[in-house]
Design a protein around this motif. Structure first.
Motif, PDB file in Angstrom:
ATOM      1  N   LEU A 198       0.890  -1.137  -0.102  1.00  0.00           N
ATOM      2  CA  LEU A 198       0.030   0.026   0.005  1.00  0.00           C
ATOM      3  C   LEU A 198       1.062   1.338   0.056  1.00  0.00           C
ATOM      4  N   TYR A 199       0.697   2.137  -0.961  1.00  0.00           N
ATOM      5  CA  TYR A 199       1.320   3.451  -0.869  1.00  0.00           C
ATOM      6  C   TYR A 199       0.509   4.510  -0.668  1.00  0.00           C
ATOM      7  N   ASP A 200       0.691   5.503   0.081  1.00  0.00           N
ATOM      8  CA  ASP A 200       0.180   6.877   0.150  1.00  0.00           C
ATOM      9  C   ASP A 200       0.748   7.808  -0.589  1.00  0.00           C
ATOM     10  N   ALA A 201      -0.027   8.425  -1.543  1.00  0.00           N
ATOM     11  CA  ALA A 201       0.664   9.459  -2.454  1.00  0.00           C
ATOM     12  C   ALA A 201       0.099  10.726  -2.225  1.00  0.00           C
TER      13      ALA A 201
ATOM     14  N   GLN B  54       3.553   0.654   2.887  1.00  0.00           N
ATOM     15  CA  GLN B  54       3.678  -0.560   3.765  1.00  0.00           C
ATOM     16  C   GLN B  54       3.143  -2.021   3.165  1.00  0.00           C
ATOM     17  N   VAL B  55       3.623  -3.033   3.299  1.00  0.00           N
ATOM     18  CA  VAL B  55       3.186  -4.443   2.919  1.00  0.00           C
ATOM     19  C   VAL B  55       2.497  -5.001   4.082  1.00  0.00           C
ATOM     20  N   VAL B  56       1.143  -5.176   3.479  1.00  0.00           N
ATOM     21  CA  VAL B  56       0.152  -5.831   4.592  1.00  0.00           C
ATOM     22  C   VAL B  56      -0.234  -7.373   3.952  1.00  0.00           C
ATOM     23  N   ASP B  57      -0.486  -8.223   4.781  1.00  0.00           N
ATOM     24  CA  ASP B  57      -0.932  -9.469   4.529  1.00  0.00           C
ATOM     25  C   ASP B  57      -2.381  -9.614   4.352  1.00  0.00           C
TER      26      ASP B  57
END
Length: 135
Positions: free
Chosen positions: A24-27, A36-39
């Motif tokens: 997930l990227y916040d831009a 961040q990488v989320v499962d």
């Protein structure tokens, strides 16, 4: 804007319904400010659109994706960029720059054990354009 990418080892994972992780990227203002990488915690095809909606995702970059999942994403208001492959961070940079191309023919129907043609979305199990029966 929040962007999700089906993710495995830095690359765009090629099967939306089987992805174990999203990055997930916040831009803001055309640049990534955090990621961040989320499962997915084992969420399957049907639950992944809800998972992304719960994470307030605006856009998804992925490889192959089935028609049902495409409809669920559309209903959740998530823009879809399918048929992508390669480096996840690079695809996000292209999306933010307005140069990311979503491939036609990225739909991949892996149900019922039928053979399918993955077209040009690079499912990784065969040469481009060849029919595969790995499902």
């Amino acid at each position: 804007m929040k962007i999700a990418v089906t993710y495995e080892n830095g690359q765009v994972f090629q099967h939306f319904g089987h992805t174990a992780q999203f990055k997930l990227y916040d831009a803001e203002n055309g640049a990534v400010v955090s990621s961040q990488v989320v499962d997915t915690n084992g969420s399957g095809h049907g639950a992944l659109a809800g998972f992304l909606k719960d994470h307030q995702v605006d856009a998804l970059i992925c490889g192959g994706i089935g028609g049902g999942a495409q409809m669920a994403l559309a209903e959740a208001g998530i823009r879809l960029y399918a048929g992508c492959q390669g480096d996840a961070d690079q695809r996000v940079a292209e999306l933010l720059a307005g140069t990311l191309v979503s491939a036609d023919g990225a739909t991949c129907d892996h149900h019922h054990g039928e053979h399918h043609d993955c077209g040009d979305h690079g499912c990784g199990h065969h040469e481009e354009g060849h029919t595969c029966g790995h499902c």
